[in-house]
Each structure stands twice: as C-alpha cells, then as structure tokens.
Design a protein around this motif. Structure first.
Motif, PDB file in Angstrom:
ATOM      1  N   TYR A 162       0.832  -1.207   0.000  1.00  0.00           N
ATOM      2  CA  TYR A 162       0.000   0.000   0.000  1.00  0.00           C
ATOM      3  C   TYR A 162       0.868   1.260   0.000  1.00  0.00           C
ATOM      4  CZ  TYR A 162      -4.039  -2.910   1.395  1.00  0.00           C
ATOM      5  OH  TYR A 162      -5.043  -3.853   1.458  1.00  0.00           O
ATOM      6  N   HIS A 163       0.457   2.244  -0.791  1.00  0.00           N
ATOM      7  CA  HIS A 163       1.107   3.550  -0.770  1.00  0.00           C
ATOM      8  C   HIS A 163       0.366   4.497   0.166  1.00  0.00           C
ATOM      9  CE1 HIS A 163       3.817   2.983  -4.338  1.00  0.00           C
ATOM     10  NE2 HIS A 163       2.970   2.003  -4.535  1.00  0.00           N
ATOM     11  N   THR A 164      -0.705   4.015   0.762  1.00  0.00           N
ATOM     12  CA  THR A 164      -1.558   4.847   1.614  1.00  0.00           C
ATOM     13  C   THR A 164      -1.347   4.477   3.085  1.00  0.00           C
ATOM     14  OG1 THR A 164      -3.370   3.252   1.486  1.00  0.00           O
ATOM     15  CG2 THR A 164      -3.295   4.974  -0.197  1.00  0.00           C
ATOM     16  N   SER A 165      -1.978   5.224   3.964  1.00  0.00           N
ATOM     17  CA  SER A 165      -1.957   4.867   5.387  1.00  0.00           C
ATOM     18  C   SER A 165      -2.944   3.726   5.628  1.00  0.00           C
ATOM     19  CB  SER A 165      -2.334   6.080   6.242  1.00  0.00           C
ATOM     20  OG  SER A 165      -3.681   6.452   6.005  1.00  0.00           O
ATOM     21  N   PHE A 166      -2.678   2.929   6.660  1.00  0.00           N
ATOM     22  CA  PHE A 166      -3.576   1.838   7.030  1.00  0.00           C
ATOM     23  C   PHE A 166      -3.810   1.912   8.535  1.00  0.00           C
ATOM     24  CE2 PHE A 166      -4.502  -2.373   8.679  1.00  0.00           C
ATOM     25  CZ  PHE A 166      -5.502  -2.803   7.831  1.00  0.00           C
ATOM     26  N   GLU A 167      -5.094   1.789   8.908  1.00  0.00           N
ATOM     27  CA  GLU A 167      -5.453   1.858  10.327  1.00  0.00           C
ATOM     28  C   GLU A 167      -6.424   0.737  10.652  1.00  0.00           C
ATOM     29  OE1 GLU A 167      -7.387   4.986  13.593  1.00  0.00           O
ATOM     30  OE2 GLU A 167      -7.492   5.404  11.434  1.00  0.00           O
ATOM     31  N   TYR A 168      -6.170   0.074  11.795  1.00  0.00           N
ATOM     32  CA  TYR A 168      -7.111  -0.925  12.303  1.00  0.00           C
ATOM     33  C   TYR A 168      -7.701  -0.363  13.588  1.00  0.00           C
ATOM     34  CZ  TYR A 168      -9.062  -5.386  13.817  1.00  0.00           C
ATOM     35  OH  TYR A 168      -9.921  -6.385  14.197  1.00  0.00           O
ATOM     36  N   ASN A 224       5.564  -1.393   1.872  1.00  0.00           N
ATOM     37  CA  ASN A 224       5.893  -0.095   1.274  1.00  0.00           C
ATOM     38  C   ASN A 224       6.367   0.884   2.344  1.00  0.00           C
ATOM     39  OD1 ASN A 224       5.439   2.684   0.079  1.00  0.00           O
ATOM     40  ND2 ASN A 224       4.871   1.413  -1.670  1.00  0.00           N
ATOM     41  N   GLU A 225       7.498   1.530   2.076  1.00  0.00           N
ATOM     42  CA  GLU A 225       8.072   2.456   3.055  1.00  0.00           C
ATOM     43  C   GLU A 225       7.206   3.691   3.288  1.00  0.00           C
ATOM     44  OE1 GLU A 225      10.260   2.944  -0.929  1.00  0.00           O
ATOM     45  OE2 GLU A 225       9.576   1.299   0.353  1.00  0.00           O
ATOM     46  N   ASN A 226       6.264   3.968   2.382  1.00  0.00           N
ATOM     47  CA  ASN A 226       5.395   5.142   2.516  1.00  0.00           C
ATOM     48  C   ASN A 226       4.077   4.834   3.228  1.00  0.00           C
ATOM     49  OD1 ASN A 226       7.194   6.864   1.057  1.00  0.00           O
ATOM     50  ND2 ASN A 226       6.483   5.924  -0.843  1.00  0.00           N
ATOM     51  N   CYS A 227       3.880   3.589   3.631  1.00  0.00           N
ATOM     52  CA  CYS A 227       2.630   3.205   4.281  1.00  0.00           C
ATOM     53  C   CYS A 227       2.760   3.366   5.798  1.00  0.00           C
ATOM     54  CB  CYS A 227       2.262   1.762   3.938  1.00  0.00           C
ATOM     55  SG  CYS A 227       0.702   1.217   4.666  1.00  0.00           S
ATOM     56  N   HIS A 228       1.934   4.227   6.370  1.00  0.00           N
ATOM     57  CA  HIS A 228       1.929   4.448   7.814  1.00  0.00           C
ATOM     58  C   HIS A 228       0.857   3.565   8.440  1.00  0.00           C
ATOM     59  CE1 HIS A 228       2.453   6.452  11.610  1.00  0.00           C
ATOM     60  NE2 HIS A 228       1.176   6.810  11.649  1.00  0.00           N
ATOM     61  N   VAL A 229       1.257   2.700   9.385  1.00  0.00           N
ATOM     62  CA  VAL A 229       0.354   1.706   9.970  1.00  0.00           C
ATOM     63  C   VAL A 229       0.078   2.042  11.436  1.00  0.00           C
ATOM     64  CG1 VAL A 229       0.003  -0.754  10.469  1.00  0.00           C
ATOM     65  CG2 VAL A 229       1.289  -0.067   8.432  1.00  0.00           C
ATOM     66  N   THR A 230      -1.203   2.094  11.790  1.00  0.00           N
ATOM     67  CA  THR A 230      -1.594   2.332  13.186  1.00  0.00           C
ATOM     68  C   THR A 230      -2.724   1.383  13.552  1.00  0.00           C
ATOM     69  OG1 THR A 230      -3.171   4.058  12.516  1.00  0.00           O
ATOM     70  CG2 THR A 230      -0.957   4.776  13.146  1.00  0.00           C
ATOM     71  N   GLN A 231      -2.855   1.102  14.849  1.00  0.00           N
ATOM     72  CA  GLN A 231      -3.973   0.302  15.353  1.00  0.00           C
ATOM     73  C   GLN A 231      -4.266   0.689  16.785  1.00  0.00           C
ATOM     74  OE1 GLN A 231      -1.210  -3.608  15.501  1.00  0.00           O
ATOM     75  NE2 GLN A 231      -3.293  -4.010  16.184  1.00  0.00           N
ATOM     76  N   ASP A 232      -5.542   0.559  17.163  1.00  0.00           N
ATOM     77  CA  ASP A 232      -5.916   0.882  18.531  1.00  0.00           C
ATOM     78  C   ASP A 232      -5.747  -0.354  19.414  1.00  0.00           C
ATOM     79  OD1 ASP A 232      -8.014  -0.766  17.883  1.00  0.00           O
ATOM     80  OD2 ASP A 232      -9.560   0.795  17.900  1.00  0.00           O
TER      81      ASP A 232
END
Length: 314
Positions: free
Chosen positions: A84-90, A139-147
């Motif tokens: 993914y080139h986008t951010s991902f959040e769970y 992808n180095e541009n994908c920012h991953v976060t989760q609660d």
C-alpha cells in the motif's frame, strides 16, 4: 507467476484496453512480494520451509490465498504482503485506508477466514500445529496504526519487518517426514487461481495489433535476418526459434479460454507475417505438442491456474 497480470500486460502490449487500476494493483502486489523475498534472503531464512502463493479451497468454501506460509514444527505462520502507498489503520475491528473504511470483506476478515481453512488442514496432520497470521506492509510510505482492539493478526510495518524476521533465524527446519506430510495435505486442498481472467474471444483476433514485439522494450520496430530478429530500438537480438516460442505463449495468454486459437496460421498473423509459415511450423512442431492434424491442428499449451507448491530459495 501471476497469470492475470500476464494476461493484462499482454493485452495492453497488443493495443487492447484493460482495467488499468487492476493492472496497477497487481503490479504493486507482485513488486511487494518480491521485496519480501529479498528480506527473507537477506535475513538468511531460506533454510526454512516457505510456501509461496498458495490458494486453498475446502469443499464449497470460497477460494482463499496466502502470499507466504512459513512451516515451523508446531506452527504455520501465514504472511500476507501489502504494498500500500496509503496509510492503514485498524480501529474498533475495522480497517481504514487513508481514513476511508474498507469493505465488509476487509483484509483482516479475509485472513481470518483463510486461517480457519488452513487450521483444518493442519489438524489433519497433527493437533499440535497452530495457524497464525501476520500482515506485512512492505511499502516504506505506508503508515500503519492500530488501537487497543484485540486482533489475532499481527500488523508489521516495513520498519519493524527486519526485527520480526530475525527471531526465526535460529529456528531449525521441520523434519523431512513432517515436510512431506505438509506438502501432501496442502496439495490435496490446493486450488486454481481464484480470480476470473479476461481473455479475448476468437472473433476479437482482428482487433489485436499485429507484428513482432520486442520482449525487452516493447517496440515493434524489428530487423529480420535469416536466423535472427533484432530490435531496432534497444538492439536486443533473438533467434527466430525464441521469437516463435515467446509469441506462441503470448497468443495463448491473449485467448486464455480458447486454446484452439493457437494455430500456426494465427501465430504467423500475430507476428505480422514477418516470419514465413514453414519456419513457424517447424519451430512449433519442435517446441510444443500438437493436437489434431492438417487444418484442424492447434497447440494447447498448458497454462493451468493451479501451480505447483513453490518454495523460497536463494
């Protein structure tokens, strides 16, 4: 080998319109998986048993895919790679890309469903094997976060992938008997590629761009000599046998669901008549098995969507 990607790229090279969003997504996926393989080799983990690109179906269940499965003595670690080139959040049990919710069949839900199928297969071997999953965002541009919502699938951003893989470096490979048993059971439920292809219909042959296509640069500007074909754009030089072989595979992919389209006559036409029919016939006879004789003959090259189980090797 991603057959759908090959079909789309082949169609595009021959002037046929394709779904470019789908093409871009498939290319990104293939590139992401290649990057993950590089990480595995860099961490010297190729001594372990890795299954590459596994499709599973049990009875009437939906077909599900695993990009990679690491087979350990008491665990199957299933790894899905996302480029993914986008951010991902769970968050609160749901997946978001760039802040927008994913569909109901989001990647977490799909992975959980797939793991249930794999756990059934593992239980047939021994009750001591646990199936668990990790989602790798390569992808180095994908920012991953989760609660703090509990999730049984580990989310691994690229920045933490090296540390994640290092813990397996000292792991010993499974015994051969277990490896053989694993292959036996995985093969039993291994199914064909799960997405429909979009091959051309026979009557669409007339709209296919004709000519010899360079395998490197995609140019149609070729110089034909007695034994060789040379690209005037990039200077790549091929034997006529190799050119015939490459274009036969291309024609077969263009008409994926119509193998009878791969005839000498159609192949000569695809190459713009630039190689004589007798030369094409000679090479095809030596390269592939022919069905029927005379005007009804064709070459049903097997492009089965069900590939053999593959391993990551150095």
């Amino acid at each position: 080998m991603n057959h759908e990607l090959i079909v789309l790229k082949t169609k595009l090279s021959r002037g046929i319109k394709v779904n470019k969003s789908r093409l871009k997504a498939l290319q990104a996926g293939v590139e992401g998986e290649a990057k993950f393989r590089e990480f595995v080799l860099a961490q010297k983990l190729d001594h372990l048993l890795w299954i590459d690109d596994y499709w599973v179906q049990i009875e009437e269940s939906p077909k599900r895919q695993a990009d990679f499965i690491l087979i350990l003595p008491y665990e199957w670690l299933v790894i899905d790679v996302k480029n993914y080139h986008t951010s991902f959040e769970y968050r609160e049990g749901k997946c978001y890309s760039n802040g927008w919710p994913e569909p109901m069949d989001n990647i977490i839900a799909l992975a959980q469903n797939r793991n249930q199928l794999l756990q059934r297969i593992a239980n047939d071997i021994t009750q001591n094997i646990t199936v668990r999953s990790a989602l790798v965002f390569i992808n180095e541009n994908c920012h991953v976060t989760q609660d703090n919502t509990p999730c049984d699938i580990e989310l691994i951003p690229r920045t933490k992938l090296r540390i994640f893989l290092e813990k397996f470096r000292a792991t010993k490979p499974v015994h051969q008997w277990l490896a053989d048993k694993t292959f036996e059971h995985l093969n039993k439920y291994h199914c064909e590629y799960g997405f429909p292809f979009c091959g051309l219909k026979p009557e669409e042959f007339s709209v296919v761009k004709k000519g010899i296509l360079c395998g490197d640069c995609g140019s149609y500007h070729m110089e034909i000599s007695k034994l060789f074909v040379k690209c005037l754009n990039c200077s790549k030089k091929e034997s006529k046998r190799d050119v015939v072989h490459r274009h036969a595979i291309q024609l077969r992919y263009l008409f994926y669901d119509n193998p009878q389209m791969l005839t000498v006559k159609n192949l000569v036409a695809l190459m713009g008549g630039e190689i004589p029919q007798r030369i094409v016939r000679m090479h095809m006879y030596n390269l592939f098995k022919v069905v029927n004789r005379g005007s009804a003959s064709y070459y049903p090259i097997d492009l089965s969507r069900k590939s053999q189980l593959k391993l990551i090797k150095r």
